[in-house]
Every structure is written in structure tokens, then in C-alpha cells.
Design a protein around this motif. Structure first.
Motif, PDB file in Angstrom:
ATOM      1  N   MET A  97       0.846  -1.192   0.000  1.00 24.31           N
ATOM      2  CA  MET A  97       0.000   0.000   0.000  1.00 24.31           C
ATOM      3  C   MET A  97       0.881   1.242   0.000  1.00 24.31           C
ATOM      4  O   MET A  97       1.960   1.261   0.593  1.00 24.31           O
ATOM      5  N   THR A  98       0.405   2.266  -0.714  1.00 20.87           N
ATOM      6  CA  THR A  98       1.083   3.558  -0.732  1.00 20.87           C
ATOM      7  C   THR A  98       0.229   4.566   0.013  1.00 20.87           C
ATOM      8  O   THR A  98      -0.957   4.722  -0.275  1.00 20.87           O
ATOM      9  N   LEU A  99       0.841   5.248   0.956  1.00 20.23           N
ATOM     10  CA  LEU A  99       0.162   6.282   1.732  1.00 20.23           C
ATOM     11  C   LEU A  99       0.763   7.631   1.342  1.00 20.23           C
ATOM     12  O   LEU A  99       1.971   7.839   1.476  1.00 20.23           O
ATOM     13  N   SER A 100      -0.071   8.525   0.843  1.00 20.31           N
ATOM     14  CA  SER A 100       0.434   9.814   0.375  1.00 20.31           C
ATOM     15  C   SER A 100      -0.520  10.928   0.792  1.00 20.31           C
ATOM     16  O   SER A 100      -1.695  10.674   1.077  1.00 20.31           O
ATOM     17  N   PRO A 101      -0.037  12.173   0.820  1.00 18.14           N
ATOM     18  CA  PRO A 101      -0.951  13.288   1.090  1.00 18.14           C
ATOM     19  C   PRO A 101      -2.007  13.390   0.004  1.00 18.14           C
ATOM     20  O   PRO A 101      -1.759  13.064  -1.166  1.00 18.14           O
ATOM     21  N   GLY A 102      -3.183  13.833   0.373  1.00 24.93           N
ATOM     22  CA  GLY A 102      -4.251  13.999  -0.602  1.00 24.93           C
ATOM     23  C   GLY A 102      -3.979  15.184  -1.516  1.00 24.93           C
ATOM     24  O   GLY A 102      -3.476  16.225  -1.089  1.00 24.93           O
ATOM     25  N   VAL A 103      -4.300  15.022  -2.786  1.00 24.99           N
ATOM     26  CA  VAL A 103      -4.109  16.075  -3.774  1.00 24.99           C
ATOM     27  C   VAL A 103      -5.338  16.982  -3.784  1.00 24.99           C
ATOM     28  O   VAL A 103      -6.469  16.513  -3.658  1.00 24.99           O
ATOM     29  N   VAL A 104      -5.108  18.278  -3.921  1.00 26.45           N
ATOM     30  CA  VAL A 104      -6.187  19.258  -4.032  1.00 26.45           C
ATOM     31  C   VAL A 104      -6.272  19.715  -5.483  1.00 26.45           C
ATOM     32  O   VAL A 104      -5.304  20.248  -6.018  1.00 26.45           O
ATOM     33  N   ASP A 105      -7.400  19.483  -6.115  1.00 28.83           N
ATOM     34  CA  ASP A 105      -7.630  19.918  -7.501  1.00 28.83           C
ATOM     35  C   ASP A 105      -8.429  21.215  -7.465  1.00 28.83           C
ATOM     36  O   ASP A 105      -9.585  21.229  -7.047  1.00 28.83           O
ATOM     37  N   LEU A 106      -7.812  22.299  -7.909  1.00 27.09           N
ATOM     38  CA  LEU A 106      -8.424  23.617  -7.789  1.00 27.09           C
ATOM     39  C   LEU A 106      -9.436  23.935  -8.871  1.00 27.09           C
ATOM     40  O   LEU A 106     -10.112  24.963  -8.794  1.00 27.09           O
ATOM     41  N   LYS A 107      -9.545  23.100  -9.897  1.00 31.48           N
ATOM     42  CA  LYS A 107     -10.462  23.436 -10.995  1.00 31.48           C
ATOM     43  C   LYS A 107     -11.037  22.156 -11.588  1.00 31.48           C
ATOM     44  O   LYS A 107     -10.405  21.492 -12.403  1.00 31.48           O
ATOM     45  N   VAL A 108     -12.233  21.827 -11.138  1.00 30.77           N
ATOM     46  CA  VAL A 108     -12.937  20.647 -11.633  1.00 30.77           C
ATOM     47  C   VAL A 108     -14.315  21.082 -12.109  1.00 30.77           C
ATOM     48  O   VAL A 108     -14.959  21.922 -11.473  1.00 30.77           O
ATOM     49  N   GLN A 109     -14.753  20.539 -13.211  1.00 31.40           N
ATOM     50  CA  GLN A 109     -16.094  20.834 -13.720  1.00 31.40           C
ATOM     51  C   GLN A 109     -16.930  19.570 -13.620  1.00 31.40           C
ATOM     52  O   GLN A 109     -16.909  18.717 -14.496  1.00 31.40           O
ATOM     53  N   LEU A 110     -17.654  19.449 -12.505  1.00 26.83           N
ATOM     54  CA  LEU A 110     -18.456  18.251 -12.268  1.00 26.83           C
ATOM     55  C   LEU A 110     -19.761  18.279 -13.044  1.00 26.83           C
ATOM     56  O   LEU A 110     -20.332  17.230 -13.332  1.00 26.83           O
ATOM     57  N   ALA A 111     -20.247  19.457 -13.376  1.00 31.23           N
ATOM     58  CA  ALA A 111     -21.426  19.604 -14.246  1.00 31.23           C
ATOM     59  C   ALA A 111     -22.614  18.799 -13.764  1.00 31.23           C
ATOM     60  O   ALA A 111     -23.327  18.203 -14.545  1.00 31.23           O
ATOM     61  N   SER A 112     -22.839  18.774 -12.463  1.00 35.47           N
ATOM     62  CA  SER A 112     -23.927  17.943 -11.931  1.00 35.47           C
ATOM     63  C   SER A 112     -25.297  18.479 -12.297  1.00 35.47           C
ATOM     64  O   SER A 112     -26.283  17.760 -12.212  1.00 35.47           O
ATOM     65  N   LEU A 113     -25.385  19.728 -12.712  1.00 38.63           N
ATOM     66  CA  LEU A 113     -26.689  20.301 -13.027  1.00 38.63           C
ATOM     67  C   LEU A 113     -26.986  20.265 -14.520  1.00 38.63           C
ATOM     68  O   LEU A 113     -27.982  20.819 -14.959  1.00 38.63           O
ATOM     69  N   ARG A 114     -26.116  19.614 -15.284  1.00 39.13           N
ATOM     70  CA  ARG A 114     -26.322  19.638 -16.723  1.00 39.13           C
ATOM     71  C   ARG A 114     -26.584  18.246 -17.296  1.00 39.13           C
ATOM     72  O   ARG A 114     -27.489  18.057 -18.083  1.00 39.13           O
TER      73      ARG A 114
END
Length: 282
Positions: A97-114
């Protein structure tokens, strides 16, 4: 009267029997006891631990009762067991298993309303699978775009009623009208926006985005600075005809799809960003 009441009594008895059988036989969702949800203070050893100081090494972490990391140590499996024994803590050993810090993605387009097949549930599951633990949902690419307080709150409600596998935050979009309206900027900030996003590119593909010129960006800079929130700008100085020519060249020379990400990078020369950044610096 007695003869006519018998069917009614029989019907009531059958209905009661049906209710009892349904209550007994109907599948139930198991109830998770509160004690099962409380994090257990423990030591976790992994064969690969990503650290800023030592790189990727075998090591172990200590998880406190809040579920937070309280210590990170490089070391072998024996070191982890000795540390756990000295602190009277249980230890978990994970050799592959690899344990690493979580990555923060500053720009995601989830488009849940479309589109129904997109959304926060699928997007956060995919993010966690790739090591991303925090997403900032972009203002564009959804319908409606998060360029006003009401639209931003619609996105927040959609996330609040979905199943999330990662942390989700929201950024607000700047249009020329919003950029020149300090009250609108303050309203977005108080509504819960974590950042502002703007587009300064005539060749962007951001759905519902309106490119800003330098004057609009300057007008928005002062009220945004008062909110102490970051401003993220997509800055490219290119022309539409130049983009189409480069896309055609990429399609023929590299046999690439016009909508492929590789084509996107090859058709955005670094000179475009450098020119726009120079204009922003002025």
C-alpha cells in the motif's frame, strides 16, 4: 348484520397479517452503531509512505481519536510495531500500500446540473481513486453557471444532497458585469465561494464563460482582495483563426483528435500565455 360483518372482519384480519409479514420479512438497512463510527487511535505502517522530507520510504503514521494524522515516521515494520507497543496502540501492517498526502484539484467541472451521468457522487469517487481528496468545483460547465449567489447555492445544495467521497468546495465565476459590481463579489464571498475564477482568453472552451478584458479585471481586483479569496485567471492571448489553423495542423501532422487533451496542449503555444501574463503584470 352479523353475516355482512364477517367479510369485513376477515378482510381486516388478512390486512393485519399482511402488515405483520411485511414488517418481519421486508429487508432492512443495517444500523451502524455510533461506537463503530468513532475513529480508533492506532498506528498504520505502509511499505510506501510519501513524505516531503524523506521522499517515498517505508514508514508509519499515528492516527489520533479524531481520525487525524498526528505523527509521520520513516521506519520498518519492526519499528512500527515497537512504536505501537511503547504507546499501547494497535498497529496495522500493509505491505502493498502507498500512503500519500491527498491532492487538491483547484479546478474541476463536475457539471452535476447539466448531465445526469455526471455529478458529485461519480466525480468524487473518481477523484479519490486517483489520490485527489479535495475538489474545487468550477463555476463554468454547469447549467446554470455559478456566477451569482443563487446559482452558487444551487450547486452547494446539489452537493449537499449527493453522496460525496471527497471534500468539495466551490469557486464563483466572474463575468464583465460581476467584475464591475463589488456588491455582487461580496455576495458570492459570503455565500461560501472559496475562490473566484475568470477567463481572459478569446479561444477558451469554458461553457457559459464570458472573457474579461484588463479593465474589468482591474475593477474586480480591489473588492476581491478585501474578501481575501484567491483569483484564478485563465490567461491566453491568441486569436480564433490562429487556434483553428493550429488545430488543423495537429490533426493532420499528429493524427490527433480535435477534442483530445493532447491536441489541446499542442495548439496552445506557451507564447500565448506569456503574452497574456505580461499584459496582466502591466
Amino acid at each position: 348484520m352479523r353475516a355482512s360483518s364477517r367479510p369485513a372482519v376477515l378482510g381486516t384480519a388478512l390486512l393485519s397479517l399482511w402488515v405483520v409479514l411485511a414488517f418481519v420479512l421486508w429487508p432492512r438497512t443495517p444500523v451502524v452503531e455510533r461506537s463503530d463510527c468513532v475513529p480508533i487511535e492506532r498506528v498504520l505502517w505502509c511499505s510506501h509512505v510519501v513524505t516531503a522530507q524523506f521522499g517515498t520510504v517505508p514508514g508509519f503514521v499515528r492516527i489520533d481519536r479524531r481520525g487525524k494524522l498526528s505523527a509521520v515516521h520513516p521506519g520498518s515494520m519492526a519499528d512500527a510495531e515497537a512504536y505501537a507497543h511503547a504507546n499501547s496502540l494497535p498497529v496495522e501492517l500493509h505491505r502493498e500500500m502507498t500512503l500519500s498526502p491527498g491532492v487538491v484539484d483547484l479546478k474541476v467541472q463536475l457539471a452535476s446540473l447539466r448531465r445526469s451521468w455526471e455529478g458529485y457522487a461519480f466525480g468524487t469517487r473518481a477523484a479519490v481513486a486517483g489520490g485527489v481528496t479535495t475538489l474545487i468545483d468550477g463555476p463554468y460547465g454547469s447549467d446554470p453557471a455559478a456566477i451569482g449567489k443563487h446559482e452558487l447555492q444551487l450547486h452547494m445544495r446539489a452537493a449537499a444532497t449527493d453522496v460525496l467521497s471527497a471534500h468539495v468546495g466551490f469557486s464563483a465565476g466572474l463575468t464583465p458585469a460581476v467584475a464591475r459590481d463589488p456588491l455582487a463579489i461580496f455576495s458570492l464571498a459570503t455565500a461560501g465561494a472559496l475562490a473566484f475564477q475568470a477567463v481572459m482568453s478569446p479561444v477558451h472552451e469554458e461553457v457559459h464563460a464570458e472573457p474579461l478584458n484588463a479593465d474589468a479585471l482591474v475593477a474586480a481586483a480591489e473588492p476581491i482582495s478585501r474578501t481575501q479569496l484567491p483569483l484564478i485567471v485563465r490567461a491566453e492571448l491568441g486569436q480564433e483563426e490562429d487556434l483553428r489553423a493550429k488545430q488543423t495542423q495537429a490533426v493532420f501532422e499528429y493524427e490527433a483528435d480535435r477534442d483530445d487533451h493532447v491536441t489541446h496542449f499542442r495548439t496552445r503555444p506557451p507564447e500565448w500565455q506569456a503574452a497574456r501574463l505580461a499584459a496582466l503584470a502591466e
